[in-house]
Design a protein around this motif. Sequence first.
Motif, mmCIF file in Angstrom:
data_model
loop_
_atom_site.group_PDB
_atom_site.id
_atom_site.type_symbol
_atom_site.label_atom_id
_atom_site.label_comp_id
_atom_site.label_asym_id
_atom_site.label_seq_id
_atom_site.Cartn_x
_atom_site.Cartn_y
_atom_site.Cartn_z
ATOM 1 N N VAL A 134 -4.600 22.984 7.144
ATOM 2 C CA VAL A 134 -3.455 23.800 7.534
ATOM 3 C C VAL A 134 -3.428 23.887 9.056
ATOM 4 O O VAL A 134 -4.438 24.230 9.685
ATOM 5 C CB VAL A 134 -3.547 25.213 6.942
ATOM 6 N N VAL A 135 -2.292 23.556 9.665
ATOM 7 C CA VAL A 135 -2.166 23.601 11.126
ATOM 8 C C VAL A 135 -1.023 24.528 11.519
ATOM 9 O O VAL A 135 -0.126 24.809 10.729
ATOM 10 C CB VAL A 135 -1.933 22.194 11.725
ATOM 11 N N LYS A 136 -1.073 24.990 12.754
ATOM 12 C CA LYS A 136 -0.069 25.925 13.249
ATOM 13 C C LYS A 136 1.279 25.231 13.449
ATOM 14 O O LYS A 136 1.342 24.035 13.707
ATOM 15 C CB LYS A 136 -0.539 26.556 14.549
ATOM 16 N N ASP A 137 2.346 26.008 13.326
ATOM 17 C CA ASP A 137 3.712 25.529 13.526
ATOM 18 C C ASP A 137 4.309 26.266 14.718
ATOM 19 O O ASP A 137 4.500 27.489 14.661
ATOM 20 C CB ASP A 137 4.542 25.795 12.266
ATOM 21 N N PRO A 138 4.595 25.578 15.820
ATOM 22 C CA PRO A 138 5.132 26.272 17.003
ATOM 23 C C PRO A 138 6.458 26.969 16.749
ATOM 24 O O PRO A 138 6.796 27.937 17.444
ATOM 25 C CB PRO A 138 5.279 25.155 18.033
ATOM 26 N N ALA A 139 7.201 26.518 15.744
ATOM 27 C CA ALA A 139 8.486 27.147 15.446
ATOM 28 C C ALA A 139 8.332 28.415 14.614
ATOM 29 O O ALA A 139 9.267 29.215 14.528
ATOM 30 C CB ALA A 139 9.401 26.158 14.721
ATOM 31 N N HIS A 140 7.173 28.592 13.990
ATOM 32 C CA HIS A 140 6.930 29.761 13.137
ATOM 33 C C HIS A 140 5.531 30.302 13.400
ATOM 34 O O HIS A 140 4.628 30.149 12.567
ATOM 35 C CB HIS A 140 7.096 29.394 11.661
ATOM 36 N N PRO A 141 5.306 30.954 14.541
ATOM 37 C CA PRO A 141 3.976 31.471 14.880
ATOM 38 C C PRO A 141 3.440 32.423 13.812
ATOM 39 O O PRO A 141 4.137 33.359 13.398
ATOM 40 C CB PRO A 141 4.216 32.210 16.203
ATOM 41 N N GLY A 142 2.214 32.133 13.362
ATOM 42 C CA GLY A 142 1.582 32.970 12.350
ATOM 43 C C GLY A 142 2.099 32.764 10.951
ATOM 44 O O GLY A 142 1.586 33.374 9.996
ATOM 45 N N LYS A 143 3.106 31.888 10.779
ATOM 46 C CA LYS A 143 3.721 31.697 9.464
ATOM 47 C C LYS A 143 3.949 30.211 9.184
ATOM 48 O O LYS A 143 4.994 29.812 8.681
ATOM 49 C CB LYS A 143 5.042 32.464 9.370
ATOM 50 N N SER A 144 2.948 29.418 9.476
ATOM 51 C CA SER A 144 3.092 27.973 9.313
ATOM 52 C C SER A 144 3.072 27.546 7.854
ATOM 53 O O SER A 144 2.350 28.106 7.027
ATOM 54 C CB SER A 144 1.959 27.256 10.052
ATOM 55 N N ASN A 145 3.848 26.525 7.566
ATOM 56 C CA ASN A 145 3.806 25.809 6.281
ATOM 57 C C ASN A 145 3.528 24.325 6.517
ATOM 58 O O ASN A 145 4.006 23.473 5.778
ATOM 59 C CB ASN A 145 5.124 25.978 5.526
ATOM 60 N N MET A 146 2.745 24.037 7.552
ATOM 61 C CA MET A 146 2.476 22.651 7.928
ATOM 62 C C MET A 146 1.024 22.274 7.647
ATOM 63 O O MET A 146 0.106 23.063 7.841
ATOM 64 C CB MET A 146 2.820 22.429 9.401
ATOM 65 N N VAL A 147 0.849 21.037 7.168
ATOM 66 C CA VAL A 147 -0.463 20.525 6.770
ATOM 67 C C VAL A 147 -0.673 19.169 7.421
ATOM 68 O O VAL A 147 0.234 18.321 7.415
ATOM 69 C CB VAL A 147 -0.554 20.397 5.231
ATOM 70 N N TRP A 148 -1.877 18.939 7.947
ATOM 71 C CA TRP A 148 -2.207 17.671 8.612
ATOM 72 C C TRP A 148 -3.089 16.829 7.699
ATOM 73 O O TRP A 148 -4.060 17.318 7.134
ATOM 74 C CB TRP A 148 -2.938 17.941 9.925
ATOM 75 N N THR A 149 -2.764 15.542 7.551
ATOM 76 C CA THR A 149 -3.571 14.627 6.756
ATOM 77 C C THR A 149 -3.406 13.219 7.322
ATOM 78 O O THR A 149 -2.890 13.033 8.427
ATOM 79 C CB THR A 149 -3.187 14.720 5.264
#
Length: 395
Positions: free
Chosen positions: A170-185
Motif C-alpha cells: 500500500v502506497v500513499k496517494d498525493p491526491a488523497h492524503p491519508g486516504k490512499s487506495n493505491m497499491v504498488w507491485t
Amino acid sequence: MPSIRRPALAAAALTAALALTATACGPSEDKASGSDKPSASATQTGDDGLQLPKNLPSSLKDLDKWKNGAWKNWDKDQWLREARDFINPIIKGHWKPDTMKDARSSDKTLSSKGAPGTAPGASGDQGVTDPEPQPVTAKSVGLPYHNNAAPVGKVFFDSPEGHMVCSATVVKDPAHPGKSNMVWTAGHCVHAGKSGGWYRNIAFVPSYNDKGLPGTQVNTAPVQDVAPYGVWWADWAQTSSQWITQGAETGGAGAPYDFSVLHVKPEATSGKSLEETVGNALTVDFDAPQVKSIQSMGAWGYPAAPPFDGQKMYDCIDKPSRLTIEPSQPTMYRIGCTMTGGSSGGGWFAQRDGKVVLVSNTSIGPANSTWLAGPHLGPEAKGVYDGISRKFANQ
C-alpha cells in the motif's frame, strides 16, 4: 548455502516503520472498509451489479461480443494488451481462502539469464554490474502481520495458467492524503508483456494470512484470518509502456521497467480507504541516491515456489549492489535473498531522512534463488504513479 547476517539495526528500523499505526485490527471480508464508489460518470453497472468502465457495451452479457470476446479469451491475437484496454470487474466470492491458497507463483519472477558485465565508461550507477551478492536467508516476518508489516499483502490474478500470486505494498496517494487506495507491485503481476496482455480478476489482500497459519489450515480458516481487511479489486492498473512492449518471462527483458500501480476498491464497501483500513501506507521515493550511499535495503513478500508455499510473509535485508540488464536502460538494484517466485512485486524499502520509503519492487532473480533484483524508480515510474493518482483525484 552461505548466508549474510542481516544488519540488526537496519532490520529493526525498517520493521518498526512498517508496523501498524492504527489501534485495532481491520474488519472481516464481509465488513471490509473501502473508498467511496467511483462516480457514475466513470462507471456503469452490469447485469450482475458489477462496476464496469463506461465505454463498455450496455450489458455484461455483451462482454462476450465486446472486441470479439477478448475480455474472456486468452488468444494472443485477441488478448487485451493496450493500456486503455484494462478491465477488471468485481466477481464477488471469486477469491476465497481455498482459491487463494492454491494460487501459484508466476515464473516471470525468475530469470535464467546471467548478469552482463560492466559497461565501459559508465559513471555512477548507470551501466554498472557489481559482483553477484552472497545469498541472504529470507526471515519470517513477525506475527500478526498487521502489527509488523501493515502495508504489505498479496496480489491474486488469473492468467492462462490459472490462479496466480504476487506480492504488493500500500502506497500513499498525493491526491488523497491519508486516504490512499493505491497499491504498488510489479508490471509482470498485472500484464504479460510483449507476449500477451492484461491479466484478469486482479485483487489485493493486505496482511494475507495474518496469523501465519500453515497451508493445511488456510482452506478451513475463518475468512477474517486469511483476509483480515477484505479483498480489494483493481478498478484500474497502469504499468510502463516499456514493460508492455518489451517484457518477457525469462532473460530479463523489460525488467528495468517492471513496475505497476493499482487503484483498488473493496469487494464490500463501508466508506473507508485502503490506507485508513490497514492503518499505514508508504511514500514512494523516485529520487533514491546512488547505491554506494544506501547502507541497507529490504525486500518483503510472500514467496510461493519451493521451498516456500506462499502462505507466510518473509523479508531479506542486505546492502544493495547494481545489476545492468541493458546498458542503455536504467541499472537495477540487487540484493542477496533466497525468496522465490510469489515474492514478485513485493516492496523494497530503505530509510531516507529517518523515514522508511518504498524504493523498488521485486522483479527478477536467478533460477537458484540466491538474489533478487528490482528496478530503480525514476521518471517512468513516477509517470505511472502520478497518472493513476490524477485519474482518481476527483473520486
